[in-house]
Design an enzyme around this catalytic site. Structure first.
Site, PDB file in Angstrom:
ATOM      1  N   ARG A 123       0.818  -1.241   0.000  1.00  0.00           N
ATOM      2  CA  ARG A 123       0.000   0.000   0.000  1.00  0.00           C
ATOM      3  C   ARG A 123       0.844   1.280   0.000  1.00  0.00           C
ATOM      4  NH1 ARG A 123      -3.282  -2.967   3.617  1.00  0.00           N
ATOM      5  NH2 ARG A 123      -5.020  -3.872   2.469  1.00  0.00           N
ATOM      6  N   LYS A 145       4.065  11.526 -11.828  1.00  0.00           N
ATOM      7  CA  LYS A 145       3.242  10.659 -12.685  1.00  0.00           C
ATOM      8  C   LYS A 145       3.960   9.325 -12.810  1.00  0.00           C
ATOM      9  CE  LYS A 145       0.702  13.839 -15.664  1.00  0.00           C
ATOM     10  NZ  LYS A 145       0.516  14.315 -17.043  1.00  0.00           N
ATOM     11  N   GLU A 187      11.902  18.091 -25.221  1.00  0.00           N
ATOM     12  CA  GLU A 187      11.187  18.468 -23.991  1.00  0.00           C
ATOM     13  C   GLU A 187      11.831  19.718 -23.375  1.00  0.00           C
ATOM     14  OE1 GLU A 187       8.403  17.018 -23.108  1.00  0.00           O
ATOM     15  OE2 GLU A 187       8.449  15.033 -24.017  1.00  0.00           O
ATOM     16  N   LYS A 229       9.048  22.980 -14.392  1.00  0.00           N
ATOM     17  CA  LYS A 229       8.094  21.877 -14.177  1.00  0.00           C
ATOM     18  C   LYS A 229       7.607  21.887 -12.726  1.00  0.00           C
ATOM     19  CE  LYS A 229       6.706  17.222 -14.803  1.00  0.00           C
ATOM     20  NZ  LYS A 229       6.803  15.933 -15.468  1.00  0.00           N
ATOM     21  N   GLU A 239      -3.220  17.804 -12.556  1.00  0.00           N
ATOM     22  CA  GLU A 239      -3.563  18.200 -13.927  1.00  0.00           C
ATOM     23  C   GLU A 239      -5.036  18.544 -14.112  1.00  0.00           C
ATOM     24  OE1 GLU A 239      -1.258  16.160 -16.950  1.00  0.00           O
ATOM     25  OE2 GLU A 239      -2.841  16.512 -18.398  1.00  0.00           O
ATOM     26  N   ARG A 243      -1.276  22.194 -15.503  1.00  0.00           N
ATOM     27  CA  ARG A 243      -0.280  21.141 -15.773  1.00  0.00           C
ATOM     28  C   ARG A 243      -0.372  20.673 -17.226  1.00  0.00           C
ATOM     29  NH1 ARG A 243       1.932  16.216 -11.936  1.00  0.00           N
ATOM     30  NH2 ARG A 243       3.356  15.405 -13.498  1.00  0.00           N
ATOM     31  N   ASN A 247       1.990  19.512 -21.840  1.00  0.00           N
ATOM     32  CA  ASN A 247       1.717  18.644 -22.985  1.00  0.00           C
ATOM     33  C   ASN A 247       1.829  19.397 -24.312  1.00  0.00           C
ATOM     34  OD1 ASN A 247       1.182  16.384 -21.369  1.00  0.00           O
ATOM     35  ND2 ASN A 247      -0.859  17.166 -20.934  1.00  0.00           N
ATOM     36  N   HIS A 250       2.174  17.597 -27.562  1.00  0.00           N
ATOM     37  CA  HIS A 250       1.915  16.183 -27.293  1.00  0.00           C
ATOM     38  C   HIS A 250       0.629  15.669 -27.944  1.00  0.00           C
ATOM     39  CE1 HIS A 250       5.232  16.736 -24.581  1.00  0.00           C
ATOM     40  NE2 HIS A 250       5.167  15.502 -24.127  1.00  0.00           N
ATOM     41  N   HIS A 254       1.485  12.609 -29.880  1.00  0.00           N
ATOM     42  CA  HIS A 254       0.923  11.291 -29.563  1.00  0.00           C
ATOM     43  C   HIS A 254       0.214  10.701 -30.769  1.00  0.00           C
ATOM     44  CE1 HIS A 254       0.839  12.165 -24.960  1.00  0.00           C
ATOM     45  NE2 HIS A 254       1.943  11.560 -25.324  1.00  0.00           N
ATOM     46  N   HIS A 267       9.842   9.181 -28.508  1.00  0.00           N
ATOM     47  CA  HIS A 267       8.798  10.087 -28.030  1.00  0.00           C
ATOM     48  C   HIS A 267       9.161  11.557 -28.295  1.00  0.00           C
ATOM     49  CE1 HIS A 267       5.716  11.716 -25.430  1.00  0.00           C
ATOM     50  NE2 HIS A 267       6.637  12.330 -24.708  1.00  0.00           N
TER      51      HIS A 267
HETATM   52  P1  NAD Z   1      14.023   4.939 -21.682  1.00  0.00           P
HETATM   53  O1  NAD Z   1      13.738   4.803 -20.259  1.00  0.00           O
HETATM   54  O2  NAD Z   1      13.591   3.843 -22.597  1.00  0.00           O
HETATM   55  O3  NAD Z   1      15.589   5.160 -21.904  1.00  0.00           O
HETATM   56  C1  NAD Z   1      16.091   5.220 -23.213  1.00  0.00           C
HETATM   57  C2  NAD Z   1      17.182   4.162 -23.458  1.00  0.00           C
HETATM   58  O4  NAD Z   1      18.400   4.610 -22.870  1.00  0.00           O
HETATM   59  C3  NAD Z   1      16.894   2.810 -22.825  1.00  0.00           C
HETATM   60  O5  NAD Z   1      17.414   1.807 -23.646  1.00  0.00           O
HETATM   61  C4  NAD Z   1      17.693   2.889 -21.528  1.00  0.00           C
HETATM   62  O6  NAD Z   1      18.004   1.641 -20.982  1.00  0.00           O
HETATM   63  C5  NAD Z   1      18.910   3.632 -21.973  1.00  0.00           C
HETATM   64  N1  NAD Z   1      19.631   4.395 -20.962  1.00  0.00           N
HETATM   65  C6  NAD Z   1      19.131   5.017 -19.864  1.00  0.00           C
HETATM   66  N2  NAD Z   1      20.086   5.737 -19.280  1.00  0.00           N
HETATM   67  C7  NAD Z   1      21.212   5.574 -19.997  1.00  0.00           C
HETATM   68  C8  NAD Z   1      22.523   6.082 -19.890  1.00  0.00           C
HETATM   69  N3  NAD Z   1      22.850   6.978 -18.965  1.00  0.00           N
HETATM   70  N4  NAD Z   1      23.450   5.674 -20.794  1.00  0.00           N
HETATM   71  C9  NAD Z   1      23.103   4.815 -21.801  1.00  0.00           C
HETATM   72  N5  NAD Z   1      21.874   4.323 -21.961  1.00  0.00           N
HETATM   73  C10 NAD Z   1      20.935   4.714 -21.078  1.00  0.00           C
HETATM   74  O7  NAD Z   1      13.406   6.283 -22.308  1.00  0.00           O
HETATM   75  P2  NAD Z   1      13.185   7.743 -21.716  1.00  0.00           P
HETATM   76  O8  NAD Z   1      13.140   8.604 -22.907  1.00  0.00           O
HETATM   77  O9  NAD Z   1      14.101   8.057 -20.611  1.00  0.00           O
HETATM   78  O10 NAD Z   1      11.721   7.637 -21.075  1.00  0.00           O
HETATM   79  C11 NAD Z   1      10.590   7.342 -21.869  1.00  0.00           C
HETATM   80  C12 NAD Z   1       9.468   6.918 -20.945  1.00  0.00           C
HETATM   81  O11 NAD Z   1       9.172   7.985 -20.055  1.00  0.00           O
HETATM   82  C13 NAD Z   1       8.176   6.597 -21.667  1.00  0.00           C
HETATM   83  O12 NAD Z   1       7.685   5.367 -21.184  1.00  0.00           O
HETATM   84  C14 NAD Z   1       7.244   7.739 -21.308  1.00  0.00           C
HETATM   85  O13 NAD Z   1       5.895   7.340 -21.243  1.00  0.00           O
HETATM   86  C15 NAD Z   1       7.764   8.134 -19.954  1.00  0.00           C
HETATM   87  N6  NAD Z   1       7.481   9.531 -19.568  1.00  0.00           N
HETATM   88  C16 NAD Z   1       6.945   9.756 -18.366  1.00  0.00           C
HETATM   89  C17 NAD Z   1       6.695  11.045 -17.943  1.00  0.00           C
HETATM   90  C18 NAD Z   1       6.156  11.293 -16.567  1.00  0.00           C
HETATM   91  O14 NAD Z   1       5.810  12.446 -16.253  1.00  0.00           O
HETATM   92  N7  NAD Z   1       6.110  10.293 -15.725  1.00  0.00           N
HETATM   93  C19 NAD Z   1       7.008  12.133 -18.773  1.00  0.00           C
HETATM   94  C20 NAD Z   1       7.558  11.874 -20.020  1.00  0.00           C
HETATM   95  C21 NAD Z   1       7.802  10.556 -20.421  1.00  0.00           C
HETATM   96  N1  GLY Z   2       5.066  14.950 -18.594  1.00  0.00           N
HETATM   97  C1  GLY Z   2       3.889  15.700 -18.345  1.00  0.00           C
HETATM   98  C2  GLY Z   2       3.558  15.829 -16.899  1.00  0.00           C
HETATM   99  O1  GLY Z   2       4.304  15.413 -16.046  1.00  0.00           O
HETATM  100  O2  GLY Z   2       2.511  16.330 -16.593  1.00  0.00           O
END
Ligand code: NAD
Ligand code: GLY
Length: 360
Positions: A123, A145, A187, A229, A239, A243, A247, A250, A254, A267
């Site tokens: 929990r 998020k 971003e 942010k 949001e 917030r 986007n 986006h 998307h 992305h």
């Molecule tokens: P990711 O986590 O897939 O990382 C990209 C690649 O780089 C992966 O292969 C990873 O293993 C590798 N990697 C990570 N750190 C590294 C490093 N220092 N050196 C070498 N390789 C490395 O992609 P991302 O772009 O970091 O994140 C994308 C995800 O984030 C999506 O699932 C998206 O939905 C999510 N996201 C969430 C939010 C939120 O607010 N929570 C916002 C934007 C995106």
């Molecule tokens: N990445 C958008 C948010 O955190 O609201």
């Protein structure tokens, strides 16, 4: 360079965001300083583990935090229930208790899934973000998020759940593939466009140094993005209105990701195309001048972001918009610009302007 800290002010859920180079080596000390105690589970993947796990583990163990490493498969296709289950299985098999601290070591995927595991294991347990991609440092690790994908759509299952600490070590970005860094820059540019014209100009003026990962400008970039942010999240954590500004690009982005099947573009690349389309729509609304549009396009292009938008019919775009999470009462909402540095959320767009923008 010394460590700097920002506080994200969310009342009882406030937390520090640390910035610096090499600071993962001091993570255990920092946690002790913040009064944390307990066992830890470091969640990471097979790409990130060989790069940074030993350093994090070392710091934790020498400061008295036992470590259970948990390795997940890498990639968006694994951001699902089966992978979440791996975390729960490992935690339960090792009899981890409520005092356990989950530590996400990796990009946005590791951060989102670990955060969701922390929100629901016993929990709710504490968690810490150690983001190692540019996108994760400037966006996903901050704001709470968390979640996983469902076969019917991305990030549909999740929770708002804030970490106790975010540790942005700029040094971890040196091993990131260039294409990932460039995608994260989409971003970064977004923050300048929606909130801060001076930051937008800083990016344009220092682009070469930033792309070369020069420590001082790079830290300023990550810190400024987290400050913007943080301000937006503090004002609207769940949001309900502003917030949604985060986007920007986006709704179009998307749609492009979904229409290209999620396997051609990163992305951030789709978001860059989406920001260009949203800027074009802002111009058609009379809110952005041609000169401003060109400045935006130039910065995106110089950063190395792909800007050739794949061709789809207007109907395909409209159908993709209707499935967007931001749809309210059936109308897609867009974030547009009233000048560089000033984003606004609106659903009030004349249909013919939107159609003309999609037909380009
Ligand atoms: P990711 O986590 O897939 O990382 C990209 C690649 O780089 C992966 O292969 C990873 O293993 C590798 N990697 C990570 N750190 C590294 C490093 N220092 N050196 C070498 N390789 C490395 O992609 P991302 O772009 O970091 O994140 C994308 C995800 O984030 C999506 O699932 C998206 O939905 C999510 N996201 C969430 C939010 C939120 O607010 N929570 C916002 C934007 C995106
Ligand atoms: N990445 C958008 C948010 O955190 O609201």
């Amino acid at each position: 360079m010394t460590m700097e800290t920002l506080l994200l002010d969310l009342g009882s859920r406030s937390y520090p965001i640390d910035f610096g180079t090499g600071i993962i080596d001091g993570i255990g000390e920092r946690m002790k300083q913040l009064g944390m105690r307990g066992q830890t589970a470091v969640v990471t993947n097979a790409v990130v583990a060989p790069l940074f796990l030993e350093r994090v583990k070392n710091s934790l163990e020498t400061t008295g935090f036992p470590v259970l490493p948990i390795l997940l498969p890498d990639g968006e296709v694994h951001k699902n229930f089966a992978t979440l289950q791996i975390i729960f299985d490992r935690l339960l098999e090792n009899r981890m208790e409520r005092s356990t601290i989950l530590i996400a070591l990796g990009g946005g995927i590791i951060g989102d899934i670990t955060g969701f595991a922390a929100a629901s294991f016993l929990r709710g347990v504490n968690f810490i973000q150690i983001p190692t991609t540019l996108l994760a440092q400037v966006d996903s690790s901050v704001g709470g998020k968390t979640g996983i994908n469902h076969p019917l759509g991305k990030n549909l299952i999740g929770a708002f759940y804030q970490p106790k600490l975010v540790c942005c070590d700029l040094g971890t970005l040196t091993t990131l593939p260039k294409r990932e860094f460039v995608a994260g820059m989409a971003e970064v540019i977004k923050y300048g466009l929606i909130r801060d014209i001076d930051f937008f100009h800083f990016l344009a003026d220092n682009l070469e140094a930033i792309m070369a990962l020069t420590p001082i400008p790079l830290q300023r970039v990550v810190q400024t993005c987290c400050a913007i942010k943080g301000e937006i999240v503090a004002a609207d954590e769940h949001e309900n209105d502003q917030r949604a500004l985060l986007n920007f690009g986006h709704t179009f982005g998307h749609a492009i990701e979904s229409l290209t099947g999620y396997d051609q573009l990163l992305h951030g690349e789709a978001v860059a195309m989406g920001m260009l389309m949203a800027s074009d729509l802002s111009r058609r609304m009379g809110w952005l001048s041609d000169a401003e549009f060109e400045t935006i396009e130039n910065l995106l292009r110089q950063t190395g972001l792909p800007l050739t938008i794949p061709r789809f019919t207007t109907e395909a775009f409209l159908d993709a918009f209707s499935r967007d999470k931001k749809v309210r009462s059936g109308r897609p909402r867009f974030v547009l610009l009233k000048g560089v540095g000033h984003g606004v959320v609106t659903a009030d767009i004349p249909e013919e302007l939107l159609t003309r923008c999609l037909e380009q």
